[in-house]
Each structure stands twice: as structure tokens, then as C-alpha cells.
Design a protein around this motif. Structure first.
Motif, mmCIF file in Angstrom:
data_model
loop_
_atom_site.group_PDB
_atom_site.id
_atom_site.type_symbol
_atom_site.label_atom_id
_atom_site.label_comp_id
_atom_site.label_asym_id
_atom_site.label_seq_id
_atom_site.Cartn_x
_atom_site.Cartn_y
_atom_site.Cartn_z
ATOM 1 N N SER A 17 20.874 -23.152 32.996
ATOM 2 C CA SER A 17 20.656 -21.710 32.997
ATOM 3 C C SER A 17 19.198 -21.407 32.700
ATOM 4 C CB SER A 17 21.552 -21.054 31.930
ATOM 5 O OG SER A 17 21.250 -19.685 31.760
ATOM 6 N N THR A 18 18.788 -20.187 33.038
ATOM 7 C CA THR A 18 17.463 -19.710 32.658
ATOM 8 C C THR A 18 17.571 -18.544 31.677
ATOM 9 O OG1 THR A 18 17.396 -18.211 34.572
ATOM 10 C CG2 THR A 18 16.424 -20.409 34.856
ATOM 11 N N CYS A 19 18.780 -18.230 31.246
ATOM 12 C CA CYS A 19 18.988 -17.114 30.321
ATOM 13 C C CYS A 19 18.304 -17.419 28.987
ATOM 14 C CB CYS A 19 20.478 -16.874 30.103
ATOM 15 S SG CYS A 19 20.847 -15.559 28.927
ATOM 16 N N PRO A 20 17.377 -16.589 28.525
ATOM 17 C CA PRO A 20 16.615 -16.923 27.319
ATOM 18 C C PRO A 20 17.391 -16.755 26.022
ATOM 19 C CG PRO A 20 15.960 -14.765 28.131
ATOM 20 C CD PRO A 20 16.897 -15.336 29.158
ATOM 21 N N LYS B 87 9.798 -14.805 19.424
ATOM 22 C CA LYS B 87 8.362 -14.612 19.664
ATOM 23 C C LYS B 87 7.975 -15.102 21.053
ATOM 24 C CE LYS B 87 3.807 -15.740 17.734
ATOM 25 N NZ LYS B 87 3.303 -14.349 17.763
ATOM 26 N N GLN B 88 8.565 -16.199 21.497
ATOM 27 C CA GLN B 88 8.223 -16.777 22.792
ATOM 28 C C GLN B 88 8.864 -16.039 23.963
ATOM 29 O OE1 GLN B 88 6.133 -19.595 23.336
ATOM 30 N NE2 GLN B 88 5.618 -19.213 21.194
ATOM 31 N N ARG B 89 10.069 -15.485 23.758
ATOM 32 C CA ARG B 89 10.874 -15.014 24.883
ATOM 33 C C ARG B 89 11.154 -13.515 24.899
ATOM 34 N NH1 ARG B 89 15.550 -19.821 24.746
ATOM 35 N NH2 ARG B 89 14.098 -21.601 24.898
ATOM 36 N N GLU B 90 10.932 -12.806 23.811
ATOM 37 C CA GLU B 90 11.238 -11.377 23.753
ATOM 38 C C GLU B 90 9.925 -10.601 23.743
ATOM 39 O OE1 GLU B 90 14.440 -8.454 21.450
ATOM 40 O OE2 GLU B 90 14.161 -10.524 20.787
ATOM 41 N N ALA B 91 9.666 -9.878 24.816
ATOM 42 C CA ALA B 91 8.343 -9.284 25.040
ATOM 43 C C ALA B 91 7.876 -8.411 23.885
ATOM 44 C CB ALA B 91 8.363 -8.471 26.333
ATOM 45 N N ALA B 92 8.779 -7.679 23.272
ATOM 46 C CA ALA B 92 8.387 -6.751 22.206
ATOM 47 C C ALA B 92 7.888 -7.450 20.951
ATOM 48 C CB ALA B 92 9.572 -5.850 21.855
ATOM 49 N N TYR B 93 8.083 -8.760 20.858
ATOM 50 C CA TYR B 93 7.737 -9.483 19.626
ATOM 51 C C TYR B 93 6.678 -10.561 19.829
ATOM 52 C CZ TYR B 93 11.589 -6.971 17.612
ATOM 53 O OH TYR B 93 12.395 -5.958 17.164
ATOM 54 N N GLN B 94 6.031 -10.566 20.978
ATOM 55 C CA GLN B 94 5.026 -11.595 21.234
ATOM 56 C C GLN B 94 3.837 -11.521 20.285
ATOM 57 O OE1 GLN B 94 4.079 -11.350 25.413
ATOM 58 N NE2 GLN B 94 6.051 -12.198 26.066
ATOM 59 N N ASP B 95 3.551 -10.328 19.777
ATOM 60 C CA ASP B 95 2.422 -10.162 18.867
ATOM 61 C C ASP B 95 2.841 -10.136 17.399
ATOM 62 O OD1 ASP B 95 0.618 -10.025 20.999
ATOM 63 O OD2 ASP B 95 0.952 -7.874 21.254
ATOM 64 N N LYS B 96 4.107 -10.365 17.135
ATOM 65 C CA LYS B 96 4.604 -10.402 15.761
ATOM 66 C C LYS B 96 4.526 -11.830 15.219
ATOM 67 C CE LYS B 96 6.167 -6.082 15.412
ATOM 68 N NZ LYS B 96 5.717 -5.123 14.382
ATOM 69 N N PRO C 273 18.226 -23.190 29.058
ATOM 70 C CA PRO C 273 16.887 -23.567 28.620
ATOM 71 C C PRO C 273 16.953 -24.389 27.338
ATOM 72 C CG PRO C 273 17.310 -21.276 28.088
ATOM 73 C CD PRO C 273 18.462 -21.726 28.917
ATOM 74 N N PRO C 274 15.913 -25.173 27.056
ATOM 75 C CA PRO C 274 15.907 -25.946 25.814
ATOM 76 C C PRO C 274 16.076 -25.031 24.600
ATOM 77 C CG PRO C 274 14.109 -26.609 27.254
ATOM 78 C CD PRO C 274 14.695 -25.370 27.853
ATOM 79 N N GLY C 275 16.890 -25.458 23.667
ATOM 80 C CA GLY C 275 17.142 -24.650 22.481
ATOM 81 C C GLY C 275 16.489 -25.220 21.246
ATOM 82 N N GLY C 276 17.050 -24.887 20.108
ATOM 83 C CA GLY C 276 16.544 -25.393 18.845
ATOM 84 C C GLY C 276 17.357 -26.567 18.358
ATOM 85 N N LEU C 277 16.877 -27.189 17.310
ATOM 86 C CA LEU C 277 17.576 -28.268 16.602
ATOM 87 C C LEU C 277 17.609 -29.586 17.345
ATOM 88 C CD1 LEU C 277 19.407 -29.229 14.216
ATOM 89 C CD2 LEU C 277 21.367 -28.403 15.537
ATOM 90 N N ALA C 278 17.943 -29.562 18.645
ATOM 91 C CA ALA C 278 18.224 -30.826 19.333
ATOM 92 C C ALA C 278 18.149 -30.665 20.841
ATOM 93 C CB ALA C 278 19.626 -31.315 18.956
ATOM 94 N N GLU D 226 26.599 -16.034 30.256
ATOM 95 C CA GLU D 226 25.737 -17.200 30.469
ATOM 96 C C GLU D 226 25.902 -18.270 29.392
ATOM 97 O OE1 GLU D 226 23.384 -18.067 32.711
ATOM 98 O OE2 GLU D 226 23.252 -16.310 33.995
ATOM 99 N N ALA D 227 26.579 -17.940 28.299
ATOM 100 C CA ALA D 227 26.570 -18.808 27.124
ATOM 101 C C ALA D 227 27.034 -20.230 27.401
ATOM 102 C CB ALA D 227 27.411 -18.193 26.011
ATOM 103 N N LEU D 228 28.036 -20.384 28.254
ATOM 104 C CA LEU D 228 28.623 -21.699 28.513
ATOM 105 C C LEU D 228 28.086 -22.357 29.774
ATOM 106 C CD1 LEU D 228 32.348 -21.003 27.527
ATOM 107 C CD2 LEU D 228 30.438 -21.722 26.069
ATOM 108 N N GLN D 229 27.081 -21.737 30.388
ATOM 109 C CA GLN D 229 26.427 -22.345 31.547
ATOM 110 C C GLN D 229 25.343 -23.292 31.040
ATOM 111 O OE1 GLN D 229 27.665 -21.699 34.647
ATOM 112 N NE2 GLN D 229 29.143 -20.414 33.542
#
Length: 379
Positions: free
Chosen positions: A55-58, A131-140, A243-248, A49-52
């Protein structure tokens, strides 16, 4: 060290031998240059998915674990300098990796005696996305996620201008063997260990920045602006990276200017057109940012042609974003006027820094004339 690329220089000198390979989720321009100068070869082993760009890949910044196994099998562990993971991969749209993937990468590397290097320049934004996208870390907390990333890394390095919002950079490790290999070379290039080419004021500013970057409001500030920017462009039919990323916010120049080939530099042309019609200085992240093949000197096409609209935190307002969207929309409607570019001066390395380019068929003048016809000559 005095900046991030100084860290890359030291890491390349100490750990990369001619003929080595360096697998990573994606390269950064200065990283690749430093690694290739000493005879290494960068291997990008991203997922499908990296070059798409749509995409909806988180987690498009993940490494493909099967490809990592293949690299180690094909080249031998002794030929792998290290595995590099870049937090929010800059050149594919600021896309993060997941902690689950980082943990798998570390396990595979450690099983073969290979160390894990993390480029942490944008680590706070990567932690925010986890934190936003990985379920195991939503409370971290952001701080807890950053700490877990660092616990997995054998070495981390960064440019202080990103997450830390300060000049300078550093290399950090808890591995005494790796530290002892780096230690003799720092005074040669950067100064002594207590300052590493940085002033005391810069060291203090970075310490403050490191504390501030794990504040949730700070870590998410740019990411939330970028998301709004991307969503507004998509609403208007503009091909932005999702999906929107970081930085820009990143615009896909290949889709914006589909008639231009990679070697007519569509991202460079679009960046120039944006400046002519808005005064906004963007950054080309495409073929202009690629150096030539170090073996045969042939020009290399970039995987993607992106224009980066950087969104630094604590700087812009919503009106800045709306202004940019309005001008990009006008430009999209007049995209047929944008032609390619050519180099008139091309440095041998990192050519995007000091190279000079000229428009094909004088298209810049025609674009400005059309703009002035709509907005006037004083706009």
C-alpha cells in the motif's frame, strides 16, 4: 507500573465491565487478553487500507470514523468503555495514525461522554511519521507533535521498553475523575505512586528516555533503518509490508508461503525457518499470536500473517540489514521446503509466550540440509 501490560491490567480492571465493547484502531496481544479476561469485547474499526500489506496509504493506523459512529449507535455510549488508539499499530506492521484522525476520534468520543485512551509505547515514531507524512506538521518539532497527541488523550499509557528505551511503564492523565478511579488500585498491584513497582534507577532512566525520544535523530533512527530494510526486500521481490512502518520490518508470510493455511501457522513457520538459516530471532505476528475465542474455544485466524524483524535504535549497522536480506532472499528461493507447524503444548492465554510447536513432516531438517548444501555445515 512495572511494565506496559501492568498498565493494561489496571485499565481493564477499573474501566471495563462485562459486556462492554472497546473500539480501537487495532489490538495488541496483551491488550486484548486483559480486556477479554474481564469480559470486554475488542472491536477493531480500522480503515479499508489497514490490512493491505502492499500500500501507499501513509496512515493505516487510522480509525474509520463512520465505523466509530456505528459502534456507538449500535451498542450505546454506556457500553463503550473507552476508545483506544495505538501509536504505530504493532500487529499490522507498525503503521501510524494521523493527528487529523486522532482529533476526529476525540471529538466523536467526547460528544458521547467517552474518553480517549492512547497507547503511547511507540509515540515518538508515530510523531516522526506525522512530521514526515502529514503536511500540517512538517514544520513542527517531534516534541510539539507528541504534546499535541497527549493534549488530545484523556489517558495515555506505555511500555517503557519502546520509545523510552527503559524498563517499566506508566499511566498518565490530567483528568481528576479518571485519576481518582485508578488511584486506589495502584498500591494493590504495583506499589505506591512514587515508584509503581519500578526501582528509582528505572524511573530515572525512563525520564532520560522521554527526553531523548523527541530528538529528531532518535525518533527517526529505527524508522529510517526499517525503510531501508523494507526497500531492500522489495527490490529483491520479497513481500514486505509497505509503506514501511515503525518498530520493525514486517514480511507478509501469507504471500511468502501461499500454500499454507492460517491454521498451519505460516508466520510461525517462517520465523522458525529464518532462525534455522540465519540465527536471526524474529517474532511471529499472526495466528499463533491469537488466543482462542473466549466463548466457544474455537481457534481464531489472524487478519494478517506477519514476521517481525525488529530494528531497535542504536543497535544495528547496515551490514546487519544486508546479512538479513541475503538470508531472507535464499529462504524465499527455497520456500517450497517450508511446511506448517502444530501445537504440542498450548497454554490457555497468550499461547505464543509459552506454547511449544513442532514442524509438520519434519521440514526443518530438510531445510537445514539444503542450507548446508549451499553454505556448508560450519556456516
Amino acid at each position: 507500573v512495572h511494565q506496559g501490560r501492568a498498565a493494561e491490567h489496571l485499565l481493564a480492571k477499573v474501566f471495563i465491565k462485562p459486556g462492554d465493547v472497546i473500539p480501537m484502531n487495532y489490538h495488541f496481544t496483551t491488550t486484548r487478553a486483559h480486556f477479554e479476561i474481564v469480559g470486554g469485547r475488542v472491536l477493531e474499526i480500522f480503515g479499508s487500507e489497514a490490512l493491505q500489506t502492499e500500500s501507499t496509504c501513509p496512515f493505516k493506523g487510522n480509525i474509520d470514523i463512520d465505523k466509530l459512529h456505528d459502534v456507538i449507535h449500535d451498542y450505546g455510549a454506556e457500553k463503550v468503555s473507552f476508545v483506544r488508539m495505538e501509536a504505530t499499530t504493532n500487529l499490522i506492521g507498525g503503521q501510524p495514525f494521523s493527528l487529523a484522525n486522532l482529533r476526529e476520534v476525540k471529538e466523536v468520543a467526547a460528544d458521547h461522554g467517552i474518553f480517549l485512551l492512547v497507547d503511547a509505547s511507540l509515540i515518538s515514531e508515530n510523531a516522526y511519521f506525522i512530521k514526515q507524512r502529514e503536511a500540517a506538521y512538517q514544520d513542527k518539532s517531534i516534541a510539539e507533535i507528541v504534546r499535541e497527541i497527549m493534549d488530545l488523550a484523556d489517558i495515555c499509557y506505555l511500555s517503557g521498553r519502546k520509545s523510552c528505551s527503559a524498563r517499566g511503564g506508566f499511566i498518565a492523565t490530567s483528568n481528576k475523575t479518571l485519576f481518582d478511579r485508578l488511584r486506589p488500585w495502584l498500591p494493590v498491584y504495583e506499589g505506591f505512586f512514587t515508584y509503581g513497582g519500578m526501582s528509582t534507577k528505572e524511573v530515572e532512566a525512563m525520564a532520560v528516555g522521554m527526553r531523548e525520544m523527541v530528538d529528531p535523530d532518535v525518533a527517526g533512527a529505527s524508522a529510517q533503518f526499517v525503510r531501508y530494510f523494507v526497500e531492500r526486500l522489495v527490490e529483491n521481490g520479497i513481500p514486505a509490508v509497505t509503506p514501511p512502518g515503525g518498530l520493525a520490518c514486517h514480511v507478509d508470510a501469507h504471500k511468502f508461503l501461499p500454500e499454507l493455511t492460517s491454521f498451519e501457522y505460516p508466520a510461525g513457520a517462517l520465523a522458525a525457518a529464518v532462525f534455522l538459516t540465519s540465527g536471526i530471532r524474529t517474532m511471529e505476528r499472526g495466528t499463533v499470536s491469537m488466543d482462542r475465542d473466549p466463548v466457544d474455544g474455537k481457534e481464531l485466524a489472524s487478519d494478517l500473517e506477519l514476521v517481525r524483524f525488529a530494528v531497535p535504535r542504536r543497535l544495528y549497522t547496515m551490514s546487519h540489514v544486508e546479512y538479513a536480506v541475503d538470508r531472507i532472499q535464499w529462504l524465499y528461493e527455497h520456500r517450497h521446503l517450508i511446511k506448517g507447524l502444530k501445537f504440542v503444548e498450548e497454554p490457555p492465554v497468550l499461547r505464543f509466550f509459552l506454547g511449544r510447536m513442532a514442524p509438520l513432516d519434519n521440514w526443518g531438517a530438510k531445510l537445514v540440509a539444503a542450507f548446508q548444501a549451499d553454505f556448508g555445515s560450519d556456516c
